[in-house]
Design a protein around this motif. Structure first.
Motif, PDB file in Angstrom:
ATOM      1  N   THR A 108      12.121  14.727 -11.265  1.00  0.00           N
ATOM      2  CA  THR A 108      10.850  15.244 -10.625  1.00  0.00           C
ATOM      3  C   THR A 108      10.430  13.872  -9.545  1.00  0.00           C
ATOM      4  O   THR A 108      10.232  12.912 -10.157  1.00  0.00           O
ATOM      5  CB  THR A 108       9.760  15.331 -11.389  1.00  0.00           C
ATOM      6  N   LEU A 109      10.233  14.367  -8.452  1.00  0.00           N
ATOM      7  CA  LEU A 109       9.832  13.618  -7.488  1.00  0.00           C
ATOM      8  C   LEU A 109       8.239  13.221  -7.437  1.00  0.00           C
ATOM      9  O   LEU A 109       7.377  14.265  -7.100  1.00  0.00           O
ATOM     10  CB  LEU A 109       9.958  14.215  -5.764  1.00  0.00           C
ATOM     11  N   PRO A 110       7.732  11.929  -7.851  1.00  0.00           N
ATOM     12  CA  PRO A 110       6.307  11.926  -7.798  1.00  0.00           C
ATOM     13  C   PRO A 110       5.760  12.254  -6.764  1.00  0.00           C
ATOM     14  O   PRO A 110       6.074  11.689  -5.567  1.00  0.00           O
ATOM     15  CB  PRO A 110       6.045  10.259  -8.392  1.00  0.00           C
ATOM     16  N   LEU A 143      16.494  14.634  -8.212  1.00  0.00           N
ATOM     17  CA  LEU A 143      15.492  13.880  -7.482  1.00  0.00           C
ATOM     18  C   LEU A 143      15.561  13.643  -6.120  1.00  0.00           C
ATOM     19  O   LEU A 143      14.627  13.520  -5.044  1.00  0.00           O
ATOM     20  CB  LEU A 143      15.367  12.520  -8.122  1.00  0.00           C
ATOM     21  N   PHE A 144      16.769  13.378  -5.634  1.00  0.00           N
ATOM     22  CA  PHE A 144      17.210  13.133  -4.181  1.00  0.00           C
ATOM     23  C   PHE A 144      17.246  14.239  -3.172  1.00  0.00           C
ATOM     24  O   PHE A 144      16.700  14.292  -2.094  1.00  0.00           O
ATOM     25  CB  PHE A 144      18.644  12.372  -3.923  1.00  0.00           C
ATOM     26  N   ALA A 145      17.446  15.413  -3.989  1.00  0.00           N
ATOM     27  CA  ALA A 145      17.472  16.723  -3.408  1.00  0.00           C
ATOM     28  C   ALA A 145      15.760  16.971  -3.179  1.00  0.00           C
ATOM     29  O   ALA A 145      15.621  17.422  -1.987  1.00  0.00           O
ATOM     30  CB  ALA A 145      17.868  17.919  -4.260  1.00  0.00           C
ATOM     31  N   ALA A 146      15.161  16.683  -3.879  1.00  0.00           N
ATOM     32  CA  ALA A 146      13.623  16.875  -3.508  1.00  0.00           C
ATOM     33  C   ALA A 146      13.225  15.907  -2.359  1.00  0.00           C
ATOM     34  O   ALA A 146      12.381  16.164  -1.595  1.00  0.00           O
ATOM     35  CB  ALA A 146      12.741  16.361  -4.856  1.00  0.00           C
ATOM     36  N   GLY A 197       0.836  -1.278  -0.060  1.00  0.00           N
ATOM     37  CA  GLY A 197       0.005   0.037  -0.201  1.00  0.00           C
ATOM     38  C   GLY A 197       0.710   1.373  -0.074  1.00  0.00           C
ATOM     39  O   GLY A 197       0.185   2.474  -0.224  1.00  0.00           O
ATOM     40  N   ARG A 198       2.137   1.248   0.281  1.00  0.00           N
ATOM     41  CA  ARG A 198       2.836   2.366   0.155  1.00  0.00           C
ATOM     42  C   ARG A 198       3.353   2.784  -1.121  1.00  0.00           C
ATOM     43  O   ARG A 198       3.391   2.011  -2.275  1.00  0.00           O
ATOM     44  CB  ARG A 198       4.330   2.015   0.901  1.00  0.00           C
ATOM     45  N   HIS A 199       3.708   4.180  -1.325  1.00  0.00           N
ATOM     46  CA  HIS A 199       4.025   4.605  -2.647  1.00  0.00           C
ATOM     47  C   HIS A 199       5.359   4.776  -2.831  1.00  0.00           C
ATOM     48  O   HIS A 199       6.194   5.414  -2.051  1.00  0.00           O
ATOM     49  CB  HIS A 199       3.211   6.086  -2.959  1.00  0.00           C
ATOM     50  N   VAL A 200       6.076   3.772  -3.681  1.00  0.00           N
ATOM     51  CA  VAL A 200       7.564   3.810  -3.543  1.00  0.00           C
ATOM     52  C   VAL A 200       7.904   4.129  -5.151  1.00  0.00           C
ATOM     53  O   VAL A 200       7.198   3.498  -6.033  1.00  0.00           O
ATOM     54  CB  VAL A 200       8.067   2.359  -3.500  1.00  0.00           C
ATOM     55  N   THR A 201       8.754   5.008  -5.262  1.00  0.00           N
ATOM     56  CA  THR A 201       9.610   5.435  -6.327  1.00  0.00           C
ATOM     57  C   THR A 201      10.599   4.565  -6.628  1.00  0.00           C
ATOM     58  O   THR A 201      11.670   4.634  -5.815  1.00  0.00           O
ATOM     59  CB  THR A 201       9.641   6.984  -6.687  1.00  0.00           C
TER      60      THR A 201
END
Length: 487
Positions: A72-74, A92-95, A14-18
């Motif tokens: 871009t971080l979803p 991405l990692f800065a975000a 159920g977690r949102h993983v990028t």
């Protein structure tokens, strides 16, 4: 196969993983996360035919893939799992840091997905020799009758291994021989090996890590939490410094390996014999014979010194796991190195042609150059922030001539002008793949009977080739075009 729940992150469902990046590690990570019930989004900076095929493979699993946008971080991301190559400085990692989102590497994910009673890891890192050492280690473990595999940065994704992909139902491993790169270790803070080795340290990937100190710190993470042995290179004090700085389990020992006579708690070489003074009952006065130097896979008739060092490191890890001496000998005898690692291609007109395309940095190239007396050196490619003065200074007396290829060849040419001004240099002003055939022809022209034409580029390959394997293949093809009459 249904994935086991992770050891210390029970609520991935159920977690949102990028997942950052498709490829060798990204696709298995996305598959595993989807199998755990996570909502998975893959982001990838490039959008090509290969990436679209990978996206098509993942989408039936419910994985969303965004091509052409890796910055871009979803929205809603709760965890990032990154492929090793993504730099820590990526937007991405800065975000993610700004949003308070944790970043795991693919190795970290694999570690957390291990089930109860899973196989311990014998881990190897270092600037050079990782793959050979891990393969030697796996061969030794198999000779001892243990169920094992060479995995990790060697090309077999650890996520697939810990979830049992590709294994028969009910089959399990006794122990894993794990190759870990500095990229992977940077993103793997929780990994705790049974025993681990750092083979050597020399400047490499500084464009990724930012400094030698950060690169060394990433390598040193492999020792954190070791339970039995931290294996270091006596000839490379930096590796011992990393052992001293590591937080290990009580009773974990520092074990050195050396090409010389070993002291207590070391493995080394005595009169052509690999010996163990670490895992014996009385290491002050006793030594256990393990194998002969001639048992180490020969390169052009003899084992190169760095390969003997690799064998000693592999033996130390195996002995730390309780492997008997006879299995070390049998495993080394059974081992055969991969292609493109000081591989003898052919002798043509009295000239030997050697492919060490795997020498993608100066440290590896120096070891390769040290193995031959008179060399025409083919070098160049992407320097990755490296400098070449020390390499040229050390190797100048062996050089009959040099042929330079690749984008950063000027850096090597300038070092040659400073430290080997009398050595003939051919500078090929082309970066197409056909340049290798011309390089081999020019090297042959410079060589004399008894010489070695050595491809040891000291650079990465991606300016001209897909990878070092393709570069080595091009060299072998070019050698195949030669005939004795060409001389």
């Amino acid at each position: 196969m249904t994935a086991q729940q992770p050891r210390d992150f029970q609520d991935l469902a159920g977690r949102h993983v990028t997942v950052a990046g498709l490829g060798v590690s990204g696709v298995p990570a996305a598959r595993a996360l989807a199998g755990l019930g996570a909502h998975v989004t893959v982001v990838n900076s490039t959008d090509g035919e290969r990436e679209r095929a990978q996206a098509a493979e993942l989408e039936p699993l419910g994985v969303s893939v965004r091509l052409g946008d890796g910055d871009t971080l979803p929205e809603g991301t709760e965890l990032i799992v990154t492929s090793p190559g993504w730099k820590p400085t990526s937007p991405l990692f800065a975000a993610a840091e700004k949003a308070g989102v944790e970043v795991w590497g693919d190795v970290e994910l694999a570690w957390r997905l291990r089930g109860p009673g899973s196989a311990p890891w014998l881990a190897v890192t270092g600037t050079n020799g990782k793959t050979t050492t891990v393969q030697m280690l796996a061969s030794i473990l198999k000779a001892a009758g243990l169920r094992t595999a060479a995995v990790g940065n060697i090309g077999v994704p650890l996520v697939d291994v810990v979830l049992g992909e590709g294994r028969a139902e009910g089959e399990s491993y006794d122990v894993l021989a794990v190759e870990l790169s500095s990229y992977q270790l940077h993103w793997a803070p929780s990994v705790r090996a049974h025993s681990a080795a750092v083979l050597n340290l020399a400047p490499d990937h500084l464009d990724w890590h930012g400094s030698m100190a950060e690169y060394a710190a990433a390598k040193g993470r492999i020792y954190e939490g070791n339970t039995v042995a931290c294996v270091y290179n006596v000839a490379d004090p930096l590796t011992e410094d990393l052992v001293r700085a590591a937080d290990v389990d009580e009773g974990c020992r520092a074990i050195g390996f050396t090409l010389g006579t070993p002291g207590p708690s070391q493995l080394g070489v005595v009169e052509g014999i690999l010996v163990d003074r670490a895992f014996v009952e009385n290491r002050q006065q006793q030594a256990q014979e393990l194998a002969e130097v001639s048992d180490v896979a020969p390169q052009s008739g003899k084992a190169a010194p760095h390969n003997i060092a690799n064998a000693l490191a592999a033996a130390a890890l195996a002995r730390a796991f309780g492997v008997p001496a006879a299995a070390v000998r049998d495993g080394l005898r059974a081992f055969h190195p991969d292609a493109h690692r000081i591989q003898h291609i052919a002798d043509v007109g009295g000239i030997s042609y050697i492919d060490d395309s795997k020498a993608t940095n100066t440290h590896a190239a120096e070891a390769s150059l040290a193995a031959y007396e008179h060399i025409v050196w083919i070098a160049g490619g992407l320097a990755k922030g490296a400098t070449f003065d020390d390499l040229v200074r050390t190797s100048a007396a062996r050089l009959r001539g040099v042929v330079l290829i690749g984008a950063d060849r000027a850096l090597i040419r300038e070092a040659l002008a400073r430290h080997a001004p009398d050595v003939p240099v051919v500078d090929l002003d082309r970066t197409d793949t056909g340049a290798m055939s011309e390089a081999v022809r020019q090297a042959t022209r410079l060589a004399e009977p008894g010489d070695t034409v050595l491809l040891a580029p000291a650079c990465a390959s991606m300016d001209m080739f897909v990878n070092y394997n393709k570069r080595g293949d091009a060299f072998a093809d070019a050698v195949g075009e030669l005939t004795a009459e060409d001389h």
